[in-house]
Write an enzyme that holds these catalytic residues in place. Structure first.
Site, PDB file in Angstrom:
ATOM      1  N   LEU A  71       0.833  -1.201   0.000  1.00 27.70           N
ATOM      2  CA  LEU A  71       0.000   0.000   0.000  1.00 27.70           C
ATOM      3  C   LEU A  71       0.863   1.245   0.000  1.00 27.70           C
ATOM      4  O   LEU A  71       0.465   2.295  -0.471  1.00 27.70           O
ATOM      5  CB  LEU A  71      -0.873   0.025   1.256  1.00 27.70           C
ATOM      6  CG  LEU A  71      -2.040  -0.949   1.304  1.00 27.70           C
ATOM      7  CD1 LEU A  71      -2.636  -0.970   2.692  1.00 27.70           C
ATOM      8  CD2 LEU A  71      -3.089  -0.555   0.288  1.00 27.70           C
ATOM      9  N   GLN A 100       5.071   2.895   1.357  1.00 24.92           N
ATOM     10  CA  GLN A 100       6.312   2.689   2.082  1.00 24.92           C
ATOM     11  C   GLN A 100       6.626   3.955   2.841  1.00 24.92           C
ATOM     12  O   GLN A 100       6.784   5.009   2.259  1.00 24.92           O
ATOM     13  CB  GLN A 100       7.434   2.362   1.107  1.00 24.92           C
ATOM     14  CG  GLN A 100       8.747   2.199   1.823  1.00 24.92           C
ATOM     15  CD  GLN A 100       9.775   1.502   0.957  1.00 24.92           C
ATOM     16  OE1 GLN A 100       9.628   1.429  -0.246  1.00 24.92           O
ATOM     17  NE2 GLN A 100      10.818   1.012   1.572  1.00 24.92           N
ATOM     18  N   PHE A 114       9.216   3.850   8.268  1.00 19.67           N
ATOM     19  CA  PHE A 114       9.432   2.712   9.160  1.00 19.67           C
ATOM     20  C   PHE A 114       9.337   1.367   8.468  1.00 19.67           C
ATOM     21  O   PHE A 114       9.556   0.343   9.088  1.00 19.67           O
ATOM     22  CB  PHE A 114       8.425   2.758  10.299  1.00 19.67           C
ATOM     23  CG  PHE A 114       8.521   4.022  11.093  1.00 19.67           C
ATOM     24  CD1 PHE A 114       9.532   4.176  12.014  1.00 19.67           C
ATOM     25  CD2 PHE A 114       7.628   5.041  10.893  1.00 19.67           C
ATOM     26  CE1 PHE A 114       9.646   5.346  12.729  1.00 19.67           C
ATOM     27  CE2 PHE A 114       7.735   6.219  11.607  1.00 19.67           C
ATOM     28  CZ  PHE A 114       8.748   6.374  12.529  1.00 19.67           C
ATOM     29  N   VAL A 155       4.043  -1.139   3.998  1.00 17.79           N
ATOM     30  CA  VAL A 155       2.716  -1.476   4.484  1.00 17.79           C
ATOM     31  C   VAL A 155       2.026  -2.332   3.430  1.00 17.79           C
ATOM     32  O   VAL A 155       1.987  -1.972   2.255  1.00 17.79           O
ATOM     33  CB  VAL A 155       1.874  -0.205   4.732  1.00 17.79           C
ATOM     34  CG1 VAL A 155       0.542  -0.580   5.349  1.00 17.79           C
ATOM     35  CG2 VAL A 155       2.612   0.757   5.618  1.00 17.79           C
ATOM     36  N   LYS A 179       1.937  -3.492   8.767  1.00 22.13           N
ATOM     37  CA  LYS A 179       3.164  -2.700   8.678  1.00 22.13           C
ATOM     38  C   LYS A 179       4.336  -3.572   9.097  1.00 22.13           C
ATOM     39  O   LYS A 179       4.358  -4.115  10.195  1.00 22.13           O
ATOM     40  CB  LYS A 179       3.043  -1.486   9.584  1.00 22.13           C
ATOM     41  CG  LYS A 179       4.188  -0.561   9.450  1.00 22.13           C
ATOM     42  CD  LYS A 179       3.818   0.843   9.858  1.00 22.13           C
ATOM     43  CE  LYS A 179       4.577   1.833   9.016  1.00 22.13           C
ATOM     44  NZ  LYS A 179       3.811   2.802   8.350  1.00 22.13           N
ATOM     45  N   ASP A 196       6.153  12.638  12.933  1.00 25.79           N
ATOM     46  CA  ASP A 196       6.151  12.647  11.463  1.00 25.79           C
ATOM     47  C   ASP A 196       4.749  12.958  10.943  1.00 25.79           C
ATOM     48  O   ASP A 196       4.176  12.196  10.174  1.00 25.79           O
ATOM     49  CB  ASP A 196       6.664  11.298  10.937  1.00 25.79           C
ATOM     50  CG  ASP A 196       7.076  11.363   9.467  1.00 25.79           C
ATOM     51  OD1 ASP A 196       7.183  12.487   8.925  1.00 25.79           O
ATOM     52  OD2 ASP A 196       7.288  10.309   8.852  1.00 25.79           O
TER      53      ASP A 196
END
Ligand code: NAG
Ligand code: NAG
Ligand code: NAG
Ligand code: NAG
Length: 601
Positions: free
Chosen positions: A284, A286, A289, A292, A306, A405
């Site tokens: 889905l 990136q 972290f 996904v 994730k 973030d």
């Protein structure tokens, strides 16, 4: 007060080293499963795998051994003048050694051994004054050894064996404690006065200590065995069924699971099945972290999985669980709920509900042409929803959670297009074991508050800054940092761009043209004002999220805005004065650099 030029300098420092490393990754042609966290939108290269930085966030070591990279070396790497160790051995790298390697002025160890490098050794390597270890063995290098290498006064180890080098060897190189020139057509060996490899006469001497070590190891092992045996008897005497004890340990682990309450602990296999073995098709997105994946559980629930990369190595398992639990108690309509998690010795996975309308960033910039534009009414709701979610994290969670973030890409949209803030708590989760060491700056270029970038310290107010930039994304539809704006002589940073247009009272030029003029200009003005209040350079001046929520609901904005304008005027005059003094903004090398960076991508 924070000076814009300092912020720009910091951003460009990160961009320069990040860009150079990213170019290296591209030119090396790293396999898809390697270096996935080397991502240019991920601000600080010090958080990337295989990269080590010093305390000032300067890249000092890059080690990519045996990674199956078959591409070439990038000349851009020459810009990393803080690099002390560069190891790229055993990769099958082809092409020549770029002469720009001579610019790596701090380099003390360069290992390019066991590749397929060809061409001559660049004479610029003679500029590496600090170089101590030079390994170019087992390549396909040709030509003579450049005379310039004699200048390397600190060299203690030079290995050039098994290449196609020929001719004269600079005399000085034979004085280096360890050298190896065998497997070439060089002037050394049997018919020449000098041997091709350094004389290892000390190896005889070194045998003695080796014998000593062996005796020590054998003796130690025997003593250890005796000790273990003794212990075994003692234990056996005390607990006849010590196997039973082991079972009790496992039972303890089960108890721990129950303590997690609603949070589900998934088996790795379950998530493998759900995501079709982490099929690339199901990616889905990136983020900083990790990737996904979209998945479907056995009961047909759609989930987003994730897969964390770059987390601190295991051992921090208990700490990880604690953090996961902390995240799971943050439950709010505008926060992405954590369903569960999974840990294995090499994996950390988090399971969230799938958000059918993906992210705000997707809706603003990546949607397919047939998908509708995020209309103004929805954008307003997103602004308020995200603000409420963050307010909850800051003011109603104990301990409070700093997101670190905040950006449009991390604000997701549920089936009703309600804003759902995702990715919170992860920064701490990934850095669990580093909590009392300096925490790495995590976040995204253009969204990061200046004080976080320069000191590495984050607070609620760094989130407020990120939120302000997200509001600007909502209004303009643009990216927080965009080099293409340079081509129109515009500002790279969205914040500067909007400030300029706001000063010139060109509000309509700020608004996303995809809205086709379907918006309320007063509301746009209000949102921009809130955004500019949130993105003030000094953290104390920024409002708290609860104040932001009130201002978006129409309370107390006017007074704060008036104050802002006054402060901003003084600040700008000061900045312009500085600019005249240092000729910063007009510095052509600065702009040139920015253009090069944008072209390189
Ligand atoms: C390297 O790449 C080759 C060919 O693509 C592959 O067969 C091999 O397994 C890879 N080795 C490693 C260690 O990844
Ligand atoms: C890097 O190296 C090249 C070639 O060796 C040289 O022309 C260039 O000026 C160097 N750049 C810097 C910043 O030192
Ligand atoms: C090494 O270089 C020689 C001469 O340039 C060339 O003929 C040969 O094919 C190269 N070998 C490999 C393995 O690249
Ligand atoms: C020198 O290089 C050759 C060929 O790679 C190797 O066989 C030899 O062991 C090396 N000698 C030393 C002292 O490292």
């Amino acid at each position: 007060m924070w000076d814009d030029s300092l912020i720009k300098w910091l951003i460009f420092m990160f961009m320069i080293s990040g860009d150079a490393l990213y170019q290296l990754k591209l030119s090396l042609g790293a396999p898809a499963n390697q270096l996935i966290d080397w991502n240019p939108s991920h601000v600080d290269p010090c958080t990337w795998s295989n990269v080590i930085c010093d305390n000032n966030d300067q890249v000092t070591s890059v080690t990519l051994s045996g990674m199956n990279c078959s591409g070439t070396l990038s000349s851009k790497i020459g810009i990393l003048n803080t690099l002390t160790t560069l190891t790229l051995k055993g990769n099958g790298i082809t092409g020549e050694i770029p002469k720009e390697f001579g610019n790596l002025s701090s380099l003390s160890s360069l290992d390019l051994g066991n590749n397929r490098l060809s061409g001559e050794i660049p004479s610029s390597l003679g500029d590496l004054k600090r170089l101590q270890f030079l390994t170019l063995s087992q390549n396909n290098l040709t030509g003579a050894i450049p005379e310039s290498l004699s200048r390397l006064q600190n060299l203690i180890n030079i290995l050039l064996d098994s290449n196609h080098l020929s001719g004269h060897i600079p005399e000085h190189l034979f004085q280096i404690p360890k050298y190896n020139f065998t497997g070439n057509r060089l002037n050394c060996g049997a018919n020449f006065p000098q041997p091709c490899e350094s004389d290892n006469s000390d190896s005889g001497a070194s045998n003695k200590p080796k014998i000593g070590i062996i005796v020590g190891i054998v003796g130690g092992t025997i003593i250890l065995l005796l000790f273990v045996g003794l212990l075994f008897f003692v234990c056996k005497g005390r607990h006849k069924g010590y196997k039973h004890d082991m079972f009790e340990d496992v039972a303890g682990e089960v108890d721990q699971r129950i303590a997690f309450g609603q949070l589900k602990r998934f088996a790795y296999r379950e998530l493998q099945l759900a995501t079709d073995n982490f099929n690339e098709k199901n990616i889905l997105g990136q983020g900083g972290f990790g990737k996904v994946y979209k998945g479907v559980l056995q009961d047909n629930t759609k989930v987003a999985v994730k897969r964390l990369t770059d987390f601190e190595s295991p051992g921090g398992d208990a700490a990880f669980q604690r953090e996961v639990e902390m995240i799971s108690v943050a439950v709010h309509r505008n926060l992405l709920r954590l369903i569960g998690f999974c840990t294995t010795p090499s994996e950390r996975l988090l399971v969230y509900p799938f958000m059918p309308n993906l992210s705000v960033a997707y809706r603003l910039r990546e949607r397919k042409p047939e998908e509708p534009v995020l209309d103004w009414a929805r954008r307003k709701r997103v602004a308020l929803g995200a603000a409420r979610g963050l307010e909850y994290l800051h003011e109603h969670c104990n301990p409070k959670i700093i997101h670190r973030d905040v950006k449009a890409a991390n604000v997701l949209l549920d089936e009703d297009f309600e804003a759902v803030v995702g990715d919170f708590g992860l920064a701490k989760l990934v850095d669990v074991r580093k909590t009392n060491v300096t925490t790495q700056v995590r976040g995204t270029m253009g969204h990061i508050a200046p004080e976080y970038l320069s000191t590495g310290k984050s607070s609620e107010r760094t989130d407020v800054f990120g939120y302000g930039i997200m509001l600007l994304e909502l209004v303009t539809g643009q990216r927080a940092i965009d080099f293409s704006r340079l081509e129109e002589e515009d500002d790279v940073l969205l914040l500067d761009h909007v400030k300029k247009l706001e000063r010139e009272k060109r509000l309509d030029d700020i608004v996303d043209c995809n809205l086709n003029e379907h918006y309320n200009i007063q509301e746009v003005e209000m949102m921009i004002q809130v955004a500019l209040l949130c993105t003030q350079a000094s953290p104390e001046d920024r409002p708290a999220m609860s104040e932001v929520v009130r201002m978006l609901e129409g309370e107390g904005l006017a007074e704060r805005w008036e104050e802002w304008q006054h402060v901003e005027d003084t600040r700008r005059q000061e900045y312009e004065r500085l600019q005249r003094r240092f000729e910063w903004g007009d510095d052509s090398s600065y702009n040139q650099l920015a253009i090069e960076l944008s072209g390189g991508r």
